[in-house]
Design a protein around this motif. Structure first.
Motif, PDB file in Angstrom:
ATOM      1  N   ASP A  92      51.032  25.881  27.770  1.00  0.00           N
ATOM      2  CA  ASP A  92      51.903  24.736  28.051  1.00  0.00           C
ATOM      3  C   ASP A  92      51.175  23.667  28.862  1.00  0.00           C
ATOM      4  N   GLU A  93      50.503  24.072  29.917  1.00  0.00           N
ATOM      5  CA  GLU A  93      49.885  23.102  30.822  1.00  0.00           C
ATOM      6  C   GLU A  93      48.652  22.442  30.210  1.00  0.00           C
ATOM      7  N   MET A  94      47.923  23.152  29.381  1.00  0.00           N
ATOM      8  CA  MET A  94      46.729  22.600  28.739  1.00  0.00           C
ATOM      9  C   MET A  94      47.046  21.986  27.375  1.00  0.00           C
ATOM     10  N   LYS A  95      48.338  22.066  26.994  1.00  0.00           N
ATOM     11  CA  LYS A  95      48.784  21.511  25.715  1.00  0.00           C
ATOM     12  C   LYS A  95      47.919  22.014  24.548  1.00  0.00           C
ATOM     13  N   SER A  96      47.732  23.321  24.521  1.00  0.00           N
ATOM     14  CA  SER A  96      46.917  23.947  23.473  1.00  0.00           C
ATOM     15  C   SER A  96      47.812  24.629  22.444  1.00  0.00           C
ATOM     16  N   ASP A  97      47.210  24.985  21.326  1.00  0.00           N
ATOM     17  CA  ASP A  97      47.944  25.722  20.295  1.00  0.00           C
ATOM     18  C   ASP A  97      48.052  27.204  20.644  1.00  0.00           C
ATOM     19  N   VAL A  98      46.980  27.710  21.240  1.00  0.00           N
ATOM     20  CA  VAL A  98      46.869  29.140  21.544  1.00  0.00           C
ATOM     21  C   VAL A  98      46.222  29.282  22.914  1.00  0.00           C
ATOM     22  N   ALA A  99      46.544  30.358  23.623  1.00  0.00           N
ATOM     23  CA  ALA A  99      45.864  30.670  24.886  1.00  0.00           C
ATOM     24  C   ALA A  99      45.504  32.149  24.899  1.00  0.00           C
ATOM     25  N   PHE A 100      44.370  32.456  25.549  1.00  0.00           N
ATOM     26  CA  PHE A 100      43.883  33.837  25.592  1.00  0.00           C
ATOM     27  C   PHE A 100      43.494  34.258  27.002  1.00  0.00           C
ATOM     28  N   MET A 101      43.693  35.552  27.277  1.00  0.00           N
ATOM     29  CA  MET A 101      43.148  36.251  28.443  1.00  0.00           C
ATOM     30  C   MET A 101      42.423  37.487  27.915  1.00  0.00           C
ATOM     31  N   PRO A 102      41.406  37.980  28.648  1.00  0.00           N
ATOM     32  CA  PRO A 102      40.572  39.050  28.083  1.00  0.00           C
ATOM     33  C   PRO A 102      41.235  40.412  27.967  1.00  0.00           C
ATOM     34  N   GLY A 103      42.240  40.715  28.761  1.00  0.00           N
ATOM     35  CA  GLY A 103      42.817  42.063  28.734  1.00  0.00           C
ATOM     36  C   GLY A 103      42.045  42.970  29.666  1.00  0.00           C
ATOM     37  N   VAL A 104      42.546  43.169  30.893  1.00  0.00           N
ATOM     38  CA  VAL A 104      41.833  43.960  31.892  1.00  0.00           C
ATOM     39  C   VAL A 104      42.733  45.065  32.438  1.00  0.00           C
ATOM     40  N   GLY A 105      42.121  46.118  32.971  1.00  0.00           N
ATOM     41  CA  GLY A 105      42.854  47.311  33.355  1.00  0.00           C
ATOM     42  C   GLY A 105      43.001  47.522  34.843  1.00  0.00           C
ATOM     43  N   TYR A 106      43.506  46.552  35.544  1.00  0.00           N
ATOM     44  CA  TYR A 106      43.799  46.747  36.967  1.00  0.00           C
ATOM     45  C   TYR A 106      44.952  45.836  37.351  1.00  0.00           C
ATOM     46  N   GLY A 107      45.541  46.060  38.529  1.00  0.00           N
ATOM     47  CA  GLY A 107      46.610  45.188  39.003  1.00  0.00           C
ATOM     48  C   GLY A 107      47.817  45.942  39.496  1.00  0.00           C
ATOM     49  N   ILE A 108      48.891  45.228  39.720  1.00  0.00           N
ATOM     50  CA  ILE A 108      50.152  45.792  40.180  1.00  0.00           C
ATOM     51  C   ILE A 108      51.277  45.223  39.315  1.00  0.00           C
ATOM     52  N   THR A 109      52.492  45.676  39.578  1.00  0.00           N
ATOM     53  CA  THR A 109      53.668  45.085  38.942  1.00  0.00           C
ATOM     54  C   THR A 109      54.302  44.101  39.923  1.00  0.00           C
ATOM     55  N   LEU A 110      54.547  42.884  39.464  1.00  0.00           N
ATOM     56  CA  LEU A 110      55.238  41.902  40.296  1.00  0.00           C
ATOM     57  C   LEU A 110      56.722  42.226  40.293  1.00  0.00           C
ATOM     58  N   GLN A 111      57.282  42.393  41.498  1.00  0.00           N
ATOM     59  CA  GLN A 111      58.720  42.669  41.598  1.00  0.00           C
ATOM     60  C   GLN A 111      59.233  42.159  42.934  1.00  0.00           C
ATOM     61  N   ASP A 112      60.484  41.741  42.915  1.00  0.00           N
ATOM     62  CA  ASP A 112      61.136  41.210  44.126  1.00  0.00           C
ATOM     63  C   ASP A 112      60.339  40.014  44.656  1.00  0.00           C
ATOM     64  N   SER A 113      60.057  39.977  45.946  1.00  0.00           N
ATOM     65  CA  SER A 113      59.341  38.856  46.553  1.00  0.00           C
ATOM     66  C   SER A 113      57.855  38.919  46.201  1.00  0.00           C
ATOM     67  N   ILE A 114      57.330  37.788  45.695  1.00  0.00           N
ATOM     68  CA  ILE A 114      55.930  37.743  45.251  1.00  0.00           C
ATOM     69  C   ILE A 114      55.114  36.918  46.241  1.00  0.00           C
TER      70      ILE A 114
END
Length: 532
Positions: free
Chosen positions: A366-388
């Motif tokens: 949306d912000e770059m006004k592109s047709d498609v956007a990609f992220m590499p797919g990585v295996g770490y992180g948390i779940t965003l919940q409640d207050s972020i």
């Protein structure tokens, strides 16, 4: 005659005594010993506890190739303070000369405070816990080779990898490919093996001066040497469970493989040809306790326990709590900046479509006004919940890559999708790398049961069939230009525009503007068929 009889009698006595001694030797029970190996892996900078949900994948991310793991229940879990409590308890219960504490790599990166201290906070905490060894994972070069070397100097334990080769000396990094530790007079060889495809998972500039060799070949190289020097051979592997199984199948002279990279816990232990494979999930949420049961100095069997570090089961160690607070106080305002509220939990997945990465690619598109956007797919992180808070978002996007746009032909986009299908299920399991290419604006079906190159169908952009000759505008980040996870087609793009926007800062800013987030409505753009 009397003299002869006396001599004969003495001879019989000696023979009977000798036979009795031999019989006593045979009847002596075998000497049994227990060596306890405590192990963590894939901490990813997670020095603090986090909230998890029942059914969420390991570390909210680790949907492994053939061992999909989820947390057993909701609750706060993990953190070095609780890890310290369990380690101290086990050491106190056992002979102090019978316990090892080792780590399987991907240890000090991928967290905001870790980034601000360039890994120091985690290494200092590991020193406090008294680790005996750590293998270098692929993310342990995220701050560059020079910083990895500095952290190795800071550590009170060896950080090693026998298959990471210094291109100047042509020797293993830090000149020590393995370590032999004595416990209860048992010689235990620890052979650390890094991820063979590390060069495909990060910035190549961070790895200049070293090369990554295949772990299996490296183990074969050192096995004859270790068999002469050690009673027990332990491979500390960051190759992932699939490859660890291949190693176990092929190399029966390895006693135990303590694994990492794939965020699994393996119960019961995998066993092949007398070789055991174990692993303890990730993110300092679980401590593995593997008892090596030895008979006359040789491995007879092993037992495993997994300690889930839930807050309602384990108290936090006060010394570690204070150390963490001392590190956080100078950065608290940045770490705890309030951004938004999650109406529903927004997690990350690795080898399937990911809610958080869909949120990010939606923002990019949306912000770059592109047709498609990609992220590499990585295996770490948390779940965003409640207050972020800000550090929550940076736990999911820790690396400050710049946002870029570029043009790709439809055929190149199609080939990118074929590449992600190959990455997930290659003919040679040694070629497994990365998770699903995360995307927004492009829908397709992926069938992993089909031959490579024929797995992608029904590709649509903006609801229309993809035109292989048409040019499409794509938004992603600059790291993709380096060919991460074998995605070489990004570098073939035209009209490449590198912005000054850091992806993590930009996403944090946009989430703050949104005030509330939820699971994106366009989940389901990817249909997956067949097993990984």
């Amino acid at each position: 005659m009397k003299q002869f009889n006396i001599i004969t009698l003495l001879g019989l006595v000696i023979l009977i005594a000798a036979a009795s001694c031999d019989s006593n030797k045979k009847e002596q029970p075998a000497k049994e010993q227990i060596i306890t190996v405590l192990h963590t892996n894939d901490i990813h900078g997670s020095y603090q506890p986090f909230q998890t949900l029942k059914g969420n994948a390991t570390a909210q991310t680790g949907d492994s190739v053939d061992n999909y793991m989820t947390f057993p229940r909701n609750g706060e879990i993990g953190g070095f303070a609780r890890l310290a409590t369990v380690v101290k308890k086990i050491r106190a219960q056992k002979d102090s000369n019978s316990v090892l504490l080792i780590d399987g790599g991907d240890t000090f990166s991928d967290d905001l405070l870790s980034n601000l201290t360039k890994g120091e906070v985690v290494i200092r905490l590991m020193n406090e816990l008294g680790y005996d060894m750590m293998v270098l994972g692929n993310h342990d070069f995220d701050y560059g080779l020079d910083r990895t070397k500095e952290l190795a100097e800071l550590a009170d334990f060896p950080m090693r990898a026998a298959n990471v080769i210094d291109t100047v000396t042509n020797k293993a990094i830090f000149d020590e490919p393995y370590k032999i530790i004595r416990k209860q007079d048992v010689r235990i060889a620890l052979l650390p093996i890094a991820y063979r495809n590390t060069h495909l998972t990060g910035n190549p500039k961070n790895m200049e001066g070293i090369r990554f060799e295949q772990g299996l070949a490296t183990i074969k190289k050192y096995l004859p040497e270790l068999e002469k020097k050690a009673d027990i051979i332990v491979v500390l592997s960051h190759e992932g469970m699939t490859v660890d199984k291949l190693i176990a199948d092929e190399l029966p002279n390895v006693d135990v493989i303590i694994g990492g990279h794939s965020h699994d816990y393996i119960r019961p232990p995998y066993k092949s040809n007398g070789t055991f494979v174990v692993q303890a999930m990730s993110d300092a949420a679980v401590l593995g306790e593997t008892e090596l049961i030895l008979e006359d100095g040789k491995l007879k069997d092993l037992k495993t326990k997994y300690h889930f570090l839930y807050a309602d089961e384990w108290e936090a160690d006060s010394t570690i709590v204070k150390l963490v607070e001392d590190y956080r106080k100078d950065y608290r305002s940045e770490l705890e900046e309030f951004l938004a509220v999650a109406e529903k939990p927004v997690g990350r997945q690795y080898k399937m479509e990911s809610p958080f990465d869909k949120l990010v690619t939606n923002i990019l598109k949306d912000e770059m006004k592109s047709d498609v956007a990609f992220m590499p797919g990585v295996g770490y992180g948390i779940t965003l919940q409640d207050s972020i808070q800000r550090e929550d978002v940076f736990k999911l996007i820790p690396h400050p890559a710049n946002i870029i746009t570029l043009n790709l032909k439809g055929e190149q986009l199609y080939n990118l999708l074929q590449q992600t299908a190959t990455n997930l299920n290659p003919k040679d399991k040694m070629d497994i790398v990365g998770g699903l290419l995360q995307s927004s604006g492009i829908s397709y079906t992926i069938d992993l049961s089909k031959p490579e190159g024929e797995r992608i169908s029904e590709v649509k952009i903006a609801g229309k069939d993809i035109d292989l000759k048409k040019t499409y505008k794509v938004a992603t980040h600059a790291g993709m230009l380096n060919g991460i996870h074998n995605y070489s087609h990004f570098a073939e793009g035209t009209d490449i525009q590198k912005t000054e926007l850091k992806l993590n800062d930009f996403v944090a800013k946009k989430i703050k503007e949104m005030k509330q987030i939820s699971v994106p409505e366009n989940m389901g753009e990817v249909t997956m068929i067949g097993k990984h």
